[in-house]
Design an enzyme around this catalytic site. Sequence first.
Site, PDB file in Angstrom:
ATOM      1  CD  GLU A  53      -1.023  -2.471   2.283  1.00  0.00           C
ATOM      2  OE1 GLU A  53       0.042  -2.497   1.932  1.00  0.00           O
ATOM      3  OE2 GLU A  53      -1.654  -2.831   3.143  1.00  0.00           O
ATOM      4  CB  CYS A  85      -0.466  -0.100   5.826  1.00  0.00           C
ATOM      5  SG  CYS A  85       1.126  -0.703   5.134  1.00  0.00           S
ATOM      6  CB  THR A 162      14.966 -39.629  -9.202  1.00  0.00           C
ATOM      7  OG1 THR A 162      15.292 -40.681  -8.116  1.00  0.00           O
ATOM      8  CG2 THR A 162      13.586 -39.311  -9.023  1.00  0.00           C
ATOM      9  CB  SER A 169      20.256 -37.576 -10.850  1.00  0.00           C
ATOM     10  OG  SER A 169      20.866 -36.670  -9.995  1.00  0.00           O
ATOM     11  CB  THR A 197      21.253 -35.083  -2.691  1.00  0.00           C
ATOM     12  OG1 THR A 197      19.991 -35.973  -2.787  1.00  0.00           O
ATOM     13  CG2 THR A 197      21.258 -33.764  -3.822  1.00  0.00           C
ATOM     14  CG  LEU A 205      21.303 -27.416  -2.475  1.00  0.00           C
ATOM     15  CD1 LEU A 205      20.737 -27.935  -1.353  1.00  0.00           C
ATOM     16  CD2 LEU A 205      20.106 -27.760  -3.778  1.00  0.00           C
TER      17      LEU A 205
END
Length: 361
Positions: A53, A85, A162, A169, A197, A205
Amino acid sequence: MSAHDLLMRRALKLAENSFYISDPNPRVGCVIARDGAIIAEGWTQRAGEAHAEIHALQKIDFTCVDADIYVSLEPCSHIGRTGPCVDAIISARPSRVFIAMRDPNPVVNGVGIQKLRSAGIEVVENVCAVESACLNPGFIRRMNGGRPYVRAKIAATLDGKTATQNGKSQWITGHDARADVHKWRARSSVMLTGIGTLLADNPRLNARLDADALQPDKVIVDSKLRTPQTARIFDDDSRVVVATTTQENRNGSLSAEVINCGDGPRVNLDRLVDWFTKQNYNEVFVEAGNILTGAFLEKGLIDELIIYLAPQVMGDVGRGMFGIEGITSLDQVRKFEFSDIRRIGADVRLICVPIDTGIEK
Ligand SMILES: NC(=O)c1ccc[n+]([C@@H]2O[C@H](COP(=O)([O-])OP(=O)(O)OC[C@H]3O[C@@H](n4cnc5c(N)ncnc54)[C@H](OP(=O)(O)O)[C@@H]3O)[C@@H](O)[C@H]2O)c1
Protein backbone atom coordinates in the site's frame (compact mmCIF):
# COMPACT_ATOMS: atom_id res chain seq x y z
CA MET A 1 -16.16 -10.83 -13.81
CA SER A 2 -16.81 -7.44 -12.16
CA ALA A 3 -14.57 -4.41 -12.61
CA HIS A 4 -13.64 -4.75 -8.94
CA ASP A 5 -12.54 -8.37 -9.49
CA LEU A 6 -10.41 -7.29 -12.45
CA LEU A 7 -8.65 -4.59 -10.43
CA MET A 8 -8.08 -7.04 -7.57
CA ARG A 9 -6.67 -9.55 -10.05
CA ARG A 10 -4.20 -6.89 -11.13
CA ALA A 11 -3.23 -6.44 -7.46
CA LEU A 12 -2.74 -10.21 -7.16
CA LYS A 13 -0.51 -10.18 -10.22
CA LEU A 14 1.55 -7.34 -8.75
CA ALA A 15 2.00 -9.38 -5.56
CA GLU A 16 4.02 -11.86 -7.63
CA ASN A 17 6.72 -9.16 -7.91
CA SER A 18 7.33 -9.83 -4.20
CA PHE A 19 7.89 -13.56 -4.62
CA TYR A 20 11.66 -13.41 -4.35
CA ILE A 21 12.10 -10.43 -2.02
CA SER A 22 9.49 -10.12 0.73
CA ASP A 23 10.14 -13.23 2.84
CA PRO A 24 9.28 -13.65 5.73
CA ASN A 25 6.62 -11.04 4.99
CA PRO A 26 3.65 -12.02 2.80
CA ARG A 27 3.50 -11.23 -0.91
CA VAL A 28 0.94 -8.45 -1.33
CA GLY A 29 -0.10 -6.32 -4.28
CA CYS A 30 -1.99 -3.02 -4.34
CA VAL A 31 -3.82 -1.05 -7.01
CA ILE A 32 -5.25 2.44 -6.54
CA ALA A 33 -7.94 3.43 -9.06
CA ARG A 34 -10.21 6.41 -9.60
CA ASP A 35 -13.40 5.84 -11.61
CA GLY A 36 -12.01 2.44 -12.58
CA ALA A 37 -8.73 3.83 -13.99
CA ILE A 38 -5.49 2.81 -12.28
CA ILE A 39 -3.54 5.74 -10.81
CA ALA A 40 -0.90 3.83 -8.81
CA GLU A 41 0.38 0.32 -8.24
CA GLY A 42 2.61 -1.26 -5.63
CA TRP A 43 3.82 -4.49 -4.08
CA THR A 44 5.63 -5.54 -0.93
CA GLN A 45 9.31 -4.68 -0.87
CA ARG A 46 12.01 -6.35 1.24
CA ALA A 47 11.32 -6.81 4.97
CA GLY A 48 11.73 -3.45 6.69
CA GLU A 49 10.92 -1.55 3.49
CA ALA A 50 7.56 -0.39 2.07
CA HIS A 51 4.52 -2.64 2.17
CA ALA A 52 2.40 -2.80 -1.00
CA GLU A 53 0.00 0.00 0.00
CA ILE A 54 2.86 2.37 0.89
CA HIS A 55 4.72 1.44 -2.30
CA ALA A 56 1.63 2.46 -4.29
CA LEU A 57 0.75 5.56 -2.23
CA GLN A 58 4.34 6.88 -2.56
CA LYS A 59 3.69 7.30 -6.29
CA ILE A 60 0.75 9.67 -5.73
CA ASP A 61 2.15 11.67 -2.80
CA PHE A 62 0.06 9.75 -0.27
CA THR A 63 -3.20 11.34 -1.44
CA CYS A 64 -6.03 9.52 -3.16
CA VAL A 65 -9.24 11.40 -2.32
CA ASP A 66 -12.33 9.68 -3.79
CA ALA A 67 -10.25 6.79 -5.13
CA ASP A 68 -10.54 3.06 -4.43
CA ILE A 69 -7.72 0.95 -3.05
CA TYR A 70 -7.50 -2.75 -3.95
CA VAL A 71 -5.14 -4.69 -1.73
CA SER A 72 -4.62 -8.45 -1.72
CA LEU A 73 -4.21 -8.68 2.08
CA GLU A 74 -5.72 -6.62 4.90
CA PRO A 75 -3.53 -3.54 5.57
CA CYS A 76 -1.45 -3.86 8.72
CA SER A 77 -2.50 -1.97 11.82
CA HIS A 78 0.56 -2.49 14.01
CA ILE A 79 4.07 -1.11 14.20
CA GLY A 80 6.43 -3.83 13.03
CA ARG A 81 9.60 -3.08 11.11
CA THR A 82 7.49 -0.41 9.35
CA GLY A 83 4.61 1.84 10.51
CA PRO A 84 0.93 0.81 10.20
CA CYS A 85 -0.34 0.94 6.61
CA VAL A 86 -3.89 1.73 7.77
CA ASP A 87 -2.74 5.09 9.14
CA ALA A 88 -1.25 6.03 5.77
CA ILE A 89 -4.43 4.91 4.00
CA ILE A 90 -6.69 6.88 6.35
CA SER A 91 -4.64 10.04 5.76
CA ALA A 92 -4.78 9.48 1.98
CA ARG A 93 -8.63 9.63 2.18
CA PRO A 94 -9.80 7.00 -0.33
CA SER A 95 -13.55 6.38 -0.40
CA ARG A 96 -13.34 2.59 -0.46
CA VAL A 97 -10.83 -0.15 0.29
CA PHE A 98 -11.30 -3.58 -1.32
CA ILE A 99 -9.52 -6.38 0.51
CA ALA A 100 -8.98 -9.91 -0.80
CA MET A 101 -8.51 -11.54 2.60
CA ARG A 102 -7.98 -10.71 6.24
CA ASP A 103 -4.41 -10.82 7.52
CA PRO A 104 -4.06 -14.08 9.49
CA ASN A 105 -1.41 -12.40 11.66
CA PRO A 106 -3.13 -12.38 15.09
CA VAL A 107 -1.97 -8.82 15.80
CA VAL A 108 -3.77 -7.56 12.67
CA ASN A 109 -6.65 -9.97 11.90
CA GLY A 110 -9.63 -7.64 11.45
CA VAL A 111 -8.10 -4.72 13.38
CA GLY A 112 -6.92 -3.01 10.18
CA ILE A 113 -10.41 -3.30 8.71
CA GLN A 114 -12.00 -1.99 11.90
CA LYS A 115 -9.71 1.04 11.93
CA LEU A 116 -10.57 1.88 8.31
CA ARG A 117 -14.30 1.59 9.01
CA SER A 118 -14.01 3.70 12.15
CA ALA A 119 -12.37 6.39 10.00
CA GLY A 120 -15.44 6.40 7.72
CA ILE A 121 -13.86 4.44 4.86
CA GLU A 122 -16.04 1.77 3.25
CA VAL A 123 -14.36 -1.64 3.29
CA VAL A 124 -15.34 -4.50 0.97
CA GLU A 125 -13.91 -7.88 2.00
CA ASN A 126 -13.35 -11.25 0.29
CA VAL A 127 -12.68 -10.06 -3.24
CA CYS A 128 -10.69 -12.96 -4.82
CA ALA A 129 -9.92 -14.41 -1.37
CA VAL A 130 -8.99 -17.90 -2.65
CA GLU A 131 -6.53 -16.52 -5.19
CA SER A 132 -4.94 -14.31 -2.54
CA ALA A 133 -4.48 -17.26 -0.15
CA CYS A 134 -2.61 -19.17 -2.90
CA LEU A 135 0.08 -16.48 -2.91
CA ASN A 136 1.09 -17.07 0.69
CA PRO A 137 0.48 -20.68 1.78
CA GLY A 138 3.45 -20.76 4.16
CA PHE A 139 2.81 -17.36 5.74
CA ILE A 140 -0.85 -18.18 6.34
CA ARG A 141 -0.04 -21.54 7.89
CA ARG A 142 2.64 -19.97 10.10
CA MET A 143 0.34 -17.20 11.29
CA ASN A 144 -2.27 -19.80 12.15
CA GLY A 145 0.28 -21.49 14.39
CA GLY A 146 1.26 -24.27 12.00
CA ARG A 147 4.48 -25.53 10.49
CA PRO A 148 5.93 -24.18 7.21
CA TYR A 149 4.56 -25.22 3.81
CA VAL A 150 6.77 -27.98 2.37
CA ARG A 151 7.31 -28.49 -1.36
CA ALA A 152 9.36 -31.36 -2.73
CA LYS A 153 10.86 -31.22 -6.21
CA ILE A 154 11.65 -34.30 -8.23
CA ALA A 155 13.16 -34.54 -11.70
CA ALA A 156 12.36 -37.91 -13.23
CA THR A 157 12.22 -39.88 -16.41
CA LEU A 158 8.92 -40.94 -17.96
CA ASP A 159 9.18 -44.17 -15.98
CA GLY A 160 9.64 -42.28 -12.70
CA LYS A 161 13.38 -42.76 -12.26
CA THR A 162 15.41 -40.06 -10.51
CA ALA A 163 18.95 -41.41 -10.81
CA THR A 164 20.83 -44.33 -12.28
CA GLN A 165 21.58 -47.25 -10.04
CA ASN A 166 25.08 -45.82 -9.42
CA GLY A 167 23.67 -42.42 -8.42
CA LYS A 168 23.91 -40.24 -11.56
CA SER A 169 21.07 -37.75 -12.07
CA GLN A 170 22.66 -34.66 -13.66
CA TRP A 171 20.85 -33.89 -15.78
CA ILE A 172 17.61 -35.71 -16.37
CA THR A 173 15.62 -32.61 -17.27
CA GLY A 174 16.46 -29.84 -19.72
CA HIS A 175 17.63 -26.26 -19.30
CA ASP A 176 14.15 -24.72 -19.08
CA ALA A 177 13.01 -27.07 -16.32
CA ARG A 178 16.19 -26.40 -14.36
CA ALA A 179 15.68 -22.64 -14.77
CA ASP A 180 12.14 -23.09 -13.46
CA VAL A 181 13.53 -24.84 -10.36
CA HIS A 182 15.60 -21.73 -9.56
CA LYS A 183 12.37 -19.69 -9.33
CA TRP A 184 10.97 -22.11 -6.75
CA ARG A 185 14.23 -21.98 -4.85
CA ALA A 186 14.16 -18.17 -4.85
CA ARG A 187 10.66 -17.98 -3.39
CA SER A 188 11.52 -20.45 -0.61
CA SER A 189 12.73 -19.52 2.85
CA VAL A 190 14.96 -22.58 3.06
CA MET A 191 16.31 -25.39 0.88
CA LEU A 192 16.57 -28.88 2.29
CA THR A 193 18.70 -31.75 1.04
CA GLY A 194 20.04 -35.06 2.32
CA ILE A 195 23.64 -36.10 2.80
CA GLY A 196 23.15 -38.66 0.00
CA THR A 197 22.52 -35.90 -2.54
CA LEU A 198 25.22 -33.67 -1.09
CA LEU A 199 27.85 -36.39 -1.50
CA ALA A 200 26.62 -37.55 -4.93
CA ASP A 201 25.92 -34.23 -6.64
CA ASN A 202 27.73 -31.59 -4.55
CA PRO A 203 24.93 -29.04 -5.29
CA ARG A 204 25.18 -25.33 -4.48
CA LEU A 205 21.43 -25.16 -3.82
CA ASN A 206 21.29 -21.42 -4.34
CA ALA A 207 18.80 -19.52 -6.50
CA ARG A 208 20.35 -18.48 -9.79
CA LEU A 209 18.02 -16.26 -11.81
CA ASP A 210 18.03 -12.87 -13.53
CA ALA A 211 16.02 -11.05 -10.89
CA ASP A 212 16.53 -9.38 -7.56
CA ALA A 213 16.20 -12.35 -5.21
CA LEU A 214 16.93 -13.21 -1.61
CA GLN A 215 18.93 -16.40 -1.18
CA PRO A 216 17.19 -19.15 0.79
CA ASP A 217 18.90 -20.68 3.82
CA LYS A 218 20.13 -24.24 3.27
CA VAL A 219 19.79 -27.26 5.52
CA ILE A 220 21.57 -30.61 5.11
CA VAL A 221 20.06 -33.67 6.80
CA ASP A 222 23.15 -35.55 7.90
CA SER A 223 22.87 -37.85 10.94
CA LYS A 224 26.54 -38.78 11.13
CA LEU A 225 27.97 -35.37 10.24
CA ARG A 226 29.63 -36.53 7.04
CA THR A 227 29.27 -33.15 5.31
CA PRO A 228 32.68 -32.19 3.86
CA GLN A 229 33.88 -28.68 4.61
CA THR A 230 34.77 -28.35 0.94
CA ALA A 231 31.18 -28.89 -0.25
CA ARG A 232 30.00 -26.29 -2.77
CA ILE A 233 26.95 -25.57 -0.62
CA PHE A 234 29.29 -23.40 1.50
CA ASP A 235 30.52 -21.42 -1.51
CA ASP A 236 28.27 -18.38 -1.02
CA ASP A 237 27.36 -16.25 2.00
CA SER A 238 23.96 -17.75 2.72
CA ARG A 239 23.20 -19.51 5.99
CA VAL A 240 23.97 -23.25 5.93
CA VAL A 241 22.78 -25.48 8.76
CA VAL A 242 23.60 -29.15 9.24
CA ALA A 243 20.87 -31.10 11.02
CA THR A 244 22.40 -34.06 12.77
CA THR A 245 22.03 -36.48 15.67
CA THR A 246 25.20 -35.55 17.45
CA GLN A 247 26.23 -32.37 19.22
CA GLU A 248 29.90 -33.01 18.86
CA ASN A 249 30.49 -31.28 15.51
CA ARG A 250 33.60 -33.34 14.88
CA ASN A 251 35.36 -31.35 17.62
CA GLY A 252 34.42 -28.13 15.87
CA SER A 253 36.19 -29.02 12.64
CA LEU A 254 33.09 -28.34 10.52
CA SER A 255 32.63 -24.59 10.39
CA ALA A 256 28.88 -24.61 9.91
CA GLU A 257 25.89 -24.15 12.14
CA VAL A 258 25.03 -27.59 13.49
CA ILE A 259 21.70 -28.43 15.13
CA ASN A 260 20.91 -31.59 17.02
CA CYS A 261 17.66 -33.20 15.86
CA GLY A 262 18.46 -36.63 17.18
CA ASP A 263 16.80 -39.12 19.42
CA GLY A 264 17.61 -42.15 17.31
CA PRO A 265 20.00 -43.27 14.59
CA ARG A 266 18.66 -40.75 12.07
CA VAL A 267 17.60 -37.12 12.09
CA ASN A 268 14.13 -36.84 13.59
CA LEU A 269 12.21 -35.07 10.82
CA ASP A 270 9.42 -33.85 13.11
CA ARG A 271 12.00 -32.16 15.31
CA LEU A 272 13.61 -30.67 12.24
CA VAL A 273 10.28 -29.26 11.04
CA ASP A 274 9.65 -27.86 14.55
CA TRP A 275 12.98 -26.10 14.23
CA PHE A 276 11.90 -24.71 10.84
CA THR A 277 8.78 -23.32 12.49
CA LYS A 278 10.87 -21.60 15.17
CA GLN A 279 13.00 -20.00 12.43
CA ASN A 280 9.83 -18.33 11.01
CA TYR A 281 10.34 -20.07 7.68
CA ASN A 282 7.28 -19.80 5.43
CA GLU A 283 8.14 -22.21 2.61
CA VAL A 284 10.57 -25.15 2.59
CA PHE A 285 11.87 -26.58 -0.70
CA VAL A 286 13.09 -30.17 -0.54
CA GLU A 287 15.57 -31.24 -3.22
CA ALA A 288 16.79 -34.60 -2.06
CA GLY A 289 17.12 -38.18 -3.23
CA ASN A 290 14.48 -40.86 -2.93
CA ILE A 291 15.45 -41.80 0.65
CA LEU A 292 14.82 -38.41 2.27
CA THR A 293 11.96 -37.43 -0.08
CA GLY A 294 10.33 -40.77 0.72
CA ALA A 295 10.80 -40.21 4.46
CA PHE A 296 9.07 -36.81 4.19
CA LEU A 297 6.23 -38.40 2.24
CA GLU A 298 5.81 -41.21 4.77
CA LYS A 299 5.47 -38.72 7.58
CA GLY A 300 2.82 -36.71 5.72
CA LEU A 301 5.12 -33.69 5.69
CA ILE A 302 4.83 -32.87 1.97
CA ASP A 303 2.21 -30.26 1.05
CA GLU A 304 3.05 -30.01 -2.64
CA LEU A 305 5.01 -32.13 -5.10
CA ILE A 306 6.66 -30.50 -8.09
CA ILE A 307 7.60 -33.21 -10.55
CA TYR A 308 9.43 -32.56 -13.80
CA LEU A 309 9.09 -35.45 -16.22
CA ALA A 310 11.62 -35.76 -19.01
CA PRO A 311 10.78 -37.75 -22.15
CA GLN A 312 13.29 -40.48 -21.38
CA VAL A 313 13.15 -44.01 -20.08
CA MET A 314 15.74 -45.39 -17.65
CA GLY A 315 14.34 -48.85 -17.05
CA ASP A 316 13.65 -50.72 -13.87
CA VAL A 317 17.17 -50.60 -12.46
CA GLY A 318 17.04 -46.81 -12.00
CA ARG A 319 16.20 -45.26 -8.60
CA GLY A 320 12.59 -44.26 -8.03
CA MET A 321 11.09 -41.13 -6.53
CA PHE A 322 10.17 -42.28 -3.03
CA GLY A 323 12.09 -44.81 -0.99
CA ILE A 324 9.10 -46.04 0.93
CA GLU A 325 8.18 -49.57 1.84
CA GLY A 326 5.28 -51.53 3.12
CA ILE A 327 2.55 -50.69 0.62
CA THR A 328 0.99 -54.00 -0.33
CA SER A 329 -2.49 -53.02 -1.45
CA LEU A 330 -4.00 -50.20 -3.47
CA ASP A 331 -5.95 -48.80 -0.54
CA GLN A 332 -2.63 -47.97 1.17
CA VAL A 333 -1.29 -45.81 -1.66
CA ARG A 334 -0.64 -42.11 -1.07
CA LYS A 335 -3.15 -40.10 -3.08
CA PHE A 336 -2.61 -36.74 -4.74
CA GLU A 337 -4.49 -34.56 -7.15
CA PHE A 338 -2.99 -32.45 -9.91
CA SER A 339 -3.23 -28.71 -9.30
CA ASP A 340 -1.21 -27.70 -12.37
CA ILE A 341 0.14 -29.46 -15.45
CA ARG A 342 2.23 -27.66 -18.04
CA ARG A 343 5.02 -28.09 -20.52
CA ILE A 344 8.37 -26.52 -19.55
CA GLY A 345 10.70 -26.62 -22.54
CA ALA A 346 11.12 -30.26 -23.57
CA ASP A 347 9.76 -31.53 -20.24
CA VAL A 348 6.42 -31.58 -18.42
CA ARG A 349 5.87 -30.13 -14.95
CA LEU A 350 3.24 -31.65 -12.68
CA ILE A 351 2.18 -29.99 -9.45
CA CYS A 352 0.27 -32.25 -7.09
CA VAL A 353 -1.20 -31.80 -3.64
CA PRO A 354 -2.05 -34.64 -1.27
CA ILE A 355 -5.70 -35.45 -0.87
CA ASP A 356 -5.31 -38.17 1.71
CA THR A 357 -2.05 -38.65 3.55
CA GLY A 358 -3.71 -40.80 6.18
CA ILE A 359 -1.43 -39.13 8.69
CA GLU A 360 -2.33 -36.38 11.16
CA LYS A 361 -0.29 -33.24 10.40
N1 LIG B 1 16.21 -36.45 -9.79
C1 LIG B 1 16.14 -35.66 -8.74
O1 LIG B 1 15.23 -34.80 -8.63
C2 LIG B 1 17.16 -35.78 -7.67
C3 LIG B 1 17.26 -34.81 -6.68
C4 LIG B 1 18.21 -34.97 -5.68
C5 LIG B 1 19.05 -36.08 -5.69
N2 LIG B 1 18.94 -36.99 -6.68
C6 LIG B 1 19.81 -38.17 -6.71
O2 LIG B 1 19.50 -38.95 -5.58
C7 LIG B 1 20.65 -39.68 -5.20
C8 LIG B 1 20.87 -39.54 -3.71
O3 LIG B 1 19.73 -40.07 -3.09
P1 LIG B 1 19.73 -40.57 -1.59
O4 LIG B 1 18.35 -41.07 -1.39
O5 LIG B 1 20.89 -41.43 -1.37
O6 LIG B 1 20.03 -39.23 -0.77
P2 LIG B 1 19.15 -38.21 0.05
O7 LIG B 1 17.72 -38.60 0.06
O8 LIG B 1 19.49 -36.86 -0.45
O9 LIG B 1 19.76 -38.39 1.51
C9 LIG B 1 19.49 -39.56 2.20
C10 LIG B 1 20.23 -39.59 3.50
O10 LIG B 1 19.68 -38.65 4.41
C11 LIG B 1 20.05 -39.07 5.69
N3 LIG B 1 18.95 -38.98 6.64
C12 LIG B 1 19.06 -38.48 7.90
N4 LIG B 1 17.93 -38.59 8.55
C13 LIG B 1 17.05 -39.17 7.72
C14 LIG B 1 15.70 -39.55 7.87
N5 LIG B 1 15.02 -39.34 9.00
N6 LIG B 1 15.10 -40.16 6.85
C15 LIG B 1 15.75 -40.37 5.68
N7 LIG B 1 17.04 -40.02 5.49
C16 LIG B 1 17.70 -39.43 6.49
C17 LIG B 1 20.49 -40.52 5.61
O11 LIG B 1 21.91 -40.57 5.75
P3 LIG B 1 22.53 -40.57 7.24
O12 LIG B 1 21.86 -41.73 7.97
O13 LIG B 1 23.97 -40.74 7.05
O14 LIG B 1 22.17 -39.29 7.84
C18 LIG B 1 20.11 -40.90 4.20
O15 LIG B 1 20.92 -41.89 3.65
C19 LIG B 1 21.80 -39.14 -6.00
O16 LIG B 1 22.07 -40.07 -7.03
C20 LIG B 1 21.26 -37.86 -6.58
O17 LIG B 1 21.86 -37.59 -7.82
C21 LIG B 1 18.03 -36.87 -7.67
